[in-house]
Design a protein around this motif. Sequence first.
Motif, PDB file in Angstrom:
ATOM      1  N   ASN A 150      -0.568   3.207  -0.733  1.00  0.00           N
ATOM      2  CA  ASN A 150      -0.929   1.795  -0.868  1.00  0.00           C
ATOM      3  C   ASN A 150      -2.183   1.370  -0.105  1.00  0.00           C
ATOM      4  N   LYS A 158       5.946  -3.823  -0.086  1.00  0.00           N
ATOM      5  CA  LYS A 158       4.945  -4.780  -0.551  1.00  0.00           C
ATOM      6  C   LYS A 158       4.602  -5.795   0.537  1.00  0.00           C
ATOM      7  N   THR A 208       2.626  -4.028   3.336  1.00  0.00           N
ATOM      8  CA  THR A 208       1.253  -3.739   2.928  1.00  0.00           C
ATOM      9  C   THR A 208       0.406  -5.006   2.932  1.00  0.00           C
ATOM     10  N   GLU A 209       0.959  -6.093   2.423  1.00  0.00           N
ATOM     11  CA  GLU A 209       0.230  -7.366   2.413  1.00  0.00           C
ATOM     12  C   GLU A 209      -0.046  -7.851   3.832  1.00  0.00           C
TER      13      GLU A 209
END
Length: 129
Positions: free
Chosen positions: A28, A115, A118-119
């Motif tokens: 990612n 997610k 990662t954000e």
Amino acid sequence: MEEYKRTVLYVEDNQLNMALMHHIFKRNLPSILLLEAETAELGLSMAREVLPDLIILDIGLPGLNGYEALEILQQDEATCHIPVLGTSAFAQLSDIEKAKNRGFAAYITKPFQVKAFTETVKRLLDSGL
């Protein structure tokens, strides 16, 4: 040889968590170099030497814990500007508030939601805290 745009230091004593983090970054966040340290003491030394763009710091480390390591990072002129993302399995609201009050730029509980994690990493790297 790969060219990395940013560097992140991950301070974690659990090898499974470390392997997971390498997988997350490779899949990612491939343009970010992930460095690792298994103890807070080694992490502090590496932070001073490398000056990463972000430090991901486990709270429950043996020896110096994450809160103690964060305090040292905050007091060091060389590292006080580096945002620190705290991680822990402690997920109570009081744990999250304690981490934010101590000065972590963000706090993510384990197990990670990939997610959201990662954000958060991208946001902290882009914010230039």
